[in-house]
Enzyme design. Structure first.
Site, PDB file in Angstrom:
ATOM      1  CB  SER A 138      30.077  42.410  52.064  1.00 47.59           C
ATOM      2  OG  SER A 138      29.519  43.109  53.168  1.00 47.59           O
ATOM      3  CE1 TYR A 151      26.405  43.701  48.910  1.00 46.62           C
ATOM      4  CE2 TYR A 151      26.658  43.448  51.279  1.00 46.62           C
ATOM      5  CZ  TYR A 151      27.140  43.911  50.068  1.00 46.62           C
ATOM      6  OH  TYR A 151      28.328  44.598  50.027  1.00 46.62           O
TER       7      TYR A 151
HETATM    8  N1  LIG Z   1      31.072  50.668  50.445  1.00 44.03           N
HETATM    9  C1  LIG Z   1      31.011  49.813  51.449  1.00 44.03           C
HETATM   10  O1  LIG Z   1      30.847  50.205  52.615  1.00 44.03           O
HETATM   11  C2  LIG Z   1      31.151  48.336  51.172  1.00 44.03           C
HETATM   12  C3  LIG Z   1      31.089  47.469  52.278  1.00 44.03           C
HETATM   13  C4  LIG Z   1      31.206  46.107  52.039  1.00 44.03           C
HETATM   14  C5  LIG Z   1      31.402  45.635  50.763  1.00 44.03           C
HETATM   15  N2  LIG Z   1      31.459  46.493  49.726  1.00 44.03           N
HETATM   16  C6  LIG Z   1      31.655  45.925  48.379  1.00 44.03           C
HETATM   17  O2  LIG Z   1      32.636  46.670  47.681  1.00 44.03           O
HETATM   18  C7  LIG Z   1      32.346  46.650  46.284  1.00 44.03           C
HETATM   19  C8  LIG Z   1      32.314  48.065  45.747  1.00 44.03           C
HETATM   20  O3  LIG Z   1      31.366  48.808  46.492  1.00 44.03           O
HETATM   21  P1  LIG Z   1      31.161  50.381  46.334  1.00 44.03           P
HETATM   22  O4  LIG Z   1      30.746  50.851  47.670  1.00 44.03           O
HETATM   23  O5  LIG Z   1      32.315  51.005  45.632  1.00 44.03           O
HETATM   24  O6  LIG Z   1      29.850  50.363  45.392  1.00 44.03           O
HETATM   25  P2  LIG Z   1      29.331  51.384  44.280  1.00 44.03           P
HETATM   26  O7  LIG Z   1      27.853  51.143  44.199  1.00 44.03           O
HETATM   27  O8  LIG Z   1      29.801  52.758  44.573  1.00 44.03           O
HETATM   28  O9  LIG Z   1      30.025  50.846  42.958  1.00 44.03           O
HETATM   29  C9  LIG Z   1      29.647  49.614  42.386  1.00 44.03           C
HETATM   30  C10 LIG Z   1      29.770  49.712  40.886  1.00 44.03           C
HETATM   31  O10 LIG Z   1      29.325  48.465  40.333  1.00 44.03           O
HETATM   32  C11 LIG Z   1      28.597  48.745  39.157  1.00 44.03           C
HETATM   33  N3  LIG Z   1      27.701  47.639  38.842  1.00 44.03           N
HETATM   34  C12 LIG Z   1      26.584  47.273  39.510  1.00 44.03           C
HETATM   35  N4  LIG Z   1      26.001  46.241  38.887  1.00 44.03           N
HETATM   36  C13 LIG Z   1      26.769  45.937  37.803  1.00 44.03           C
HETATM   37  C14 LIG Z   1      26.676  44.980  36.765  1.00 44.03           C
HETATM   38  N5  LIG Z   1      25.651  44.115  36.705  1.00 44.03           N
HETATM   39  N6  LIG Z   1      27.641  44.956  35.815  1.00 44.03           N
HETATM   40  C15 LIG Z   1      28.649  45.850  35.848  1.00 44.03           C
HETATM   41  N7  LIG Z   1      28.788  46.787  36.802  1.00 44.03           N
HETATM   42  C16 LIG Z   1      27.845  46.842  37.767  1.00 44.03           C
HETATM   43  C17 LIG Z   1      27.856  50.040  39.464  1.00 44.03           C
HETATM   44  O11 LIG Z   1      27.459  50.700  38.267  1.00 44.03           O
HETATM   45  C18 LIG Z   1      28.876  50.824  40.277  1.00 44.03           C
HETATM   46  O12 LIG Z   1      29.661  51.683  39.467  1.00 44.03           O
HETATM   47  C19 LIG Z   1      31.036  45.899  46.135  1.00 44.03           C
HETATM   48  O13 LIG Z   1      31.305  44.560  45.834  1.00 44.03           O
HETATM   49  C20 LIG Z   1      30.416  45.991  47.516  1.00 44.03           C
HETATM   50  O14 LIG Z   1      29.517  44.935  47.790  1.00 44.03           O
HETATM   51  C21 LIG Z   1      31.328  47.842  49.893  1.00 44.03           C
END
Ligand SMILES: NC(=O)c1ccc[n+]([C@@H]2O[C@H](COP(=O)([O-])OP(=O)(O)OC[C@H]3O[C@@H](n4cnc5c(N)ncnc54)[C@H](O)[C@@H]3O)[C@@H](O)[C@H]2O)c1
Length: 249
Positions: A138, A151
């Site tokens: 992130s 985080y």
């Molecule tokens: N969306 C954003 O703006 C953003 C920004 C920076 C970083 N990220 C990173 O991108 C990645 C994906 O983010 P997203 O926005 O698609 O999130 P999201 O919450 O939509 O999806 C994350 C998925 O991870 C699964 N998950 C959570 N804990 C788990 C566990 N212990 N075991 C297995 N699965 C698990 C959840 O069930 C979910 O389906 C993450 O690593 C997040 O930190 C996202």
């Protein structure tokens, strides 16, 4: 050559977009997530688009569940050549109000989960003399993020881990790179973050902060992941690949 990828957190958001994108390149996908029902939805989408995938309900922070999932993936689709460590959780709290329990839980999933999953799939990559480790961190780890100490720290750990894996396993034909997204709209995490945090402002204002004045999309990250997973990216390792609309330059 046919490849197999394990993508964590692939039931939704960025992970699901990566599953669909990599499948378009002929890569068979292990769709791993806590949410087994939604894993099946991602699998159905991949299959409907002509790809190959299986659902793996598992918690990445549980080594036994991960071992079982990886074993099933090997039997059903073959040894793992590509891992996308994407599953994560987040939370907002002022630093002095961050509980030890929340701190440990966020690190346990985001950082320890990445360690567990990577350790389980590396033997396949070493046996093949080829592998791709792609970690989703992130931008909070690059810039700092108010009220996101746990985080941001867990994601900073992922960046350091990626660099270390690149150094240790480069001689074995395995690359390790990390993408730290910033503001990818339409995912469960980003929608919840806007709802939970007073710090982020409106979606429109956030979208307008970068040189490329639009919201990031899951497909933006998936495209970069597909390139890092490809043969063409074989000379790229240990890199932090910003896919952030130029918000960090
Ligand atoms: N969306 C954003 O703006 C953003 C920004 C920076 C970083 N990220 C990173 O991108 C990645 C994906 O983010 P997203 O926005 O698609 O999130 P999201 O919450 O939509 O999806 C994350 C998925 O991870 C699964 N998950 C959570 N804990 C788990 C566990 N212990 N075991 C297995 N699965 C698990 C959840 O069930 C979910 O389906 C993450 O690593 C997040 O930190 C996202």
């Amino acid at each position: 050559m046919s490849r197999v990828a394990l993508i964590t957190g692939a039931a939704a958001g960025i992970g699901a977009a990566c599953a669909r994108r990599l499948a378009r390149d002929g890569i068979a996908i292990g769709v791993l997530d806590l949410d087994a029902a939604r894993c099946a939805e991602t699998v159905a989408q991949v299959v409907a688009e002509g790809g190959s995938a299986i659902a793996l309900g598992a918690d990445i922070s549980d080594p036994i569940q991960v071992a079982d999932a990886v074993a099933k993936l090997r039997v059903d689709l073959g040894p793992v050549g590509i891992v996308v460590n994407n599953a994560a959780i987040t939370g907002f709290a002022p630093f002095l109000e961050t509980t030890l329990e929340d701190w440990e839980q966020i690190h346990k999933v985001n950082l320890t989960g990445t360690f567990i999953v990577t350790q389980q799939v590396l033997p396949d990559m070493l046996a093949a003399g080829w592998g791709r480790i792609i970690n989703i961190a992130s931008s909070a780890a690059q810039t700092g993020a108010r009220f996101m100490a746990a985080y941001a720290s867990s994601k900073g750990g992922m960046i350091a881990l990626t660099r270390t894996l690149a150094v240790e396993f480069g001689p074995s034909g395995i690359t390790a790179n990390v993408i730290p997204p910033r503001f990818i709209t339409g995912t469960i995490m980003s929608e919840k973050s806007f709802a939970d945090s007073q710090q982020l402002g409106t979606r429109e204002a956030t979208a307008a902060t970068g040189p490329i004045c639009r919201e990031g999309r899951p497909s933006d990250i998936a495209g970069a992941v597909a390139w890092l997973a490809s043969e063409e990216a074989g000379y790229v390792t240990g890199q932090v690949i910003g896919v952030n609309g130029g918000r960090i330059i």
